[in-house]
Design an enzyme around this catalytic site. Structure first.
Site, PDB file in Angstrom:
ATOM      1  N   LYS A  24       1.862 107.082 141.842  1.00  0.00           N
ATOM      2  CA  LYS A  24       0.453 107.267 142.204  1.00  0.00           C
ATOM      3  C   LYS A  24       0.378 108.204 143.405  1.00  0.00           C
ATOM      4  CE  LYS A  24      -1.373 104.409 144.996  1.00  0.00           C
ATOM      5  NZ  LYS A  24      -1.773 105.309 146.113  1.00  0.00           N
ATOM      6  N   ASP A 156      -4.346  98.618 144.981  1.00  0.00           N
ATOM      7  CA  ASP A 156      -3.948  99.775 144.189  1.00  0.00           C
ATOM      8  C   ASP A 156      -3.619  99.433 142.737  1.00  0.00           C
ATOM      9  OD1 ASP A 156      -4.256 101.713 146.109  1.00  0.00           O
ATOM     10  OD2 ASP A 156      -2.170 101.702 146.753  1.00  0.00           O
TER      11      ASP A 156
END
Length: 304
Positions: A24, A156
């Site tokens: 990410k 997240d």
């Protein structure tokens, strides 16, 4: 559910499923406020690079077990109960999966990404576990219910569950799809220096940012780079003070002639350079790896 390590992996069967846990990348990261409960609010363009951890999910009679291998496995083997196993337990409880009937699984995580490095490795691993186990156990949770479960595991995890470019806001629960981004290549660099997320947030100086308009990135490469340049990572300065190696990495990336933009991702210490072509990214990655053999360097294509 128990975690265990094994030097020999179980033989895979036709029923074994595989999930990618992509890295990410916070292309932008503005810290816009702090809630009474202590969570920070943010606005971030989040994308994923086609490099990451791998998770295999195989059926088992009852218990869920986890085996960890790969170049960064040592960073997780000391954890008796990591986020992958917590994700498995949470999904089993949410979907009322009976472990005596179908709730077992053998999870094998190949850890290719540095641990605690600002590129969502643990969150991406947990998201991969949710996706893989939902398929294995034939769990039919609605997407919004699965994302709510993911948010309880970590801020997240919902964005990693989607795995596509979005503008993320709130504490991670608001995800806005973005227009198609131009093809881009990353060179990801981690100096193998641990950076504490809590310490970076605590060391951030100045007032909170206002989410810059327009919130969605523009079409076209040149316009996108200009848009990104105007929206920095608000945690980068604090991470540089905590870990001077981040400064060195950024300087090395910025010194590459074809690098369009260099920045830190998340709370660090992984940084990235953006490149227009595969050739430029591969050349830059090779040059950095030769100059800094102690750094982790990985070229990767943007996952559209």
């Amino acid at each position: 559910m128990t975690a265990r390590d094994a030097t020999a992996l179980p033989e895979t069967s036709e029923a074994t499923l595989f999930e990618d846990a992509w890295a990410k990348i916070n292309l932008t990261l503005q810290i816009t406020g702090r809630r009474p409960d202590g969570y920070h609010e943010l606005n971030s363009l989040v994308v994923f690079a086609q490099v990451g951890d791998k998770l295999s999910v195989a059926p088992a009679v009852d218990a869920v077990t986890l085996q960890v291998e790969g170049p960064f496995a040592d960073g997780l083997r000391a954890e008796p109960d990591n986020l992958v196993l917590r994700a498995a337990r949470a999904l089993a409880a949410e979907a009322a999966v009976d472990s005596a009937q179908r709730g077992g699984a053998v999870l094998t995580l190949t850890k290719n990404l540095p641990v605690a490095s600002g590129i969502g490795g643990g969150s991406a691993d947990a998201a991969a576990a949710l996706r893989g186990l939902a398929r294995l156990w034939d769990v039919g949770l609605a997407p919004d219910r699965l994302e709510a479960l993911a948010l309880r595991l970590g801020a997240d995890v919902p964005v990693c569950l989607r795995g596509v470019p979005v503008v993320m806001s709130g504490i991670g629960e608001r995800l806005e799809p973005v227009p198609a981004l131009p093809p881009l290549w990353f060179v990801l660099v981690n100096p193998r220096v641990a950076v504490s997320t809590a310490a970076v947030f605590a060391g951030r100086e100045g007032t909170f940012s206002q989410a810059a308009e327009p919130l969605l990135p523009p079409l076209g490469l040149a316009a996108l780079i200009d848009w990104l340049a105007a929206r920095p990572n608000d945690l980068q300065a604090a991470a540089c003070r905590q870990a001077p190696a981040v400064v060195e990495v950024l300087a090395a990336l910025e010194g590459l002639s074809d690098c369009l933009l260099a920045r830190m991702s998340g709370s660090g210490a992984t940084c990235f350079g953006l490149f227009e072509s595969e050739e430029a990214a591969l050349y830059a990655a090779e040059a950095l790896a030769l100059q800094h053999s102690d750094w982790w360097v990985a070229p990767a294509l943007l996952r559209a």
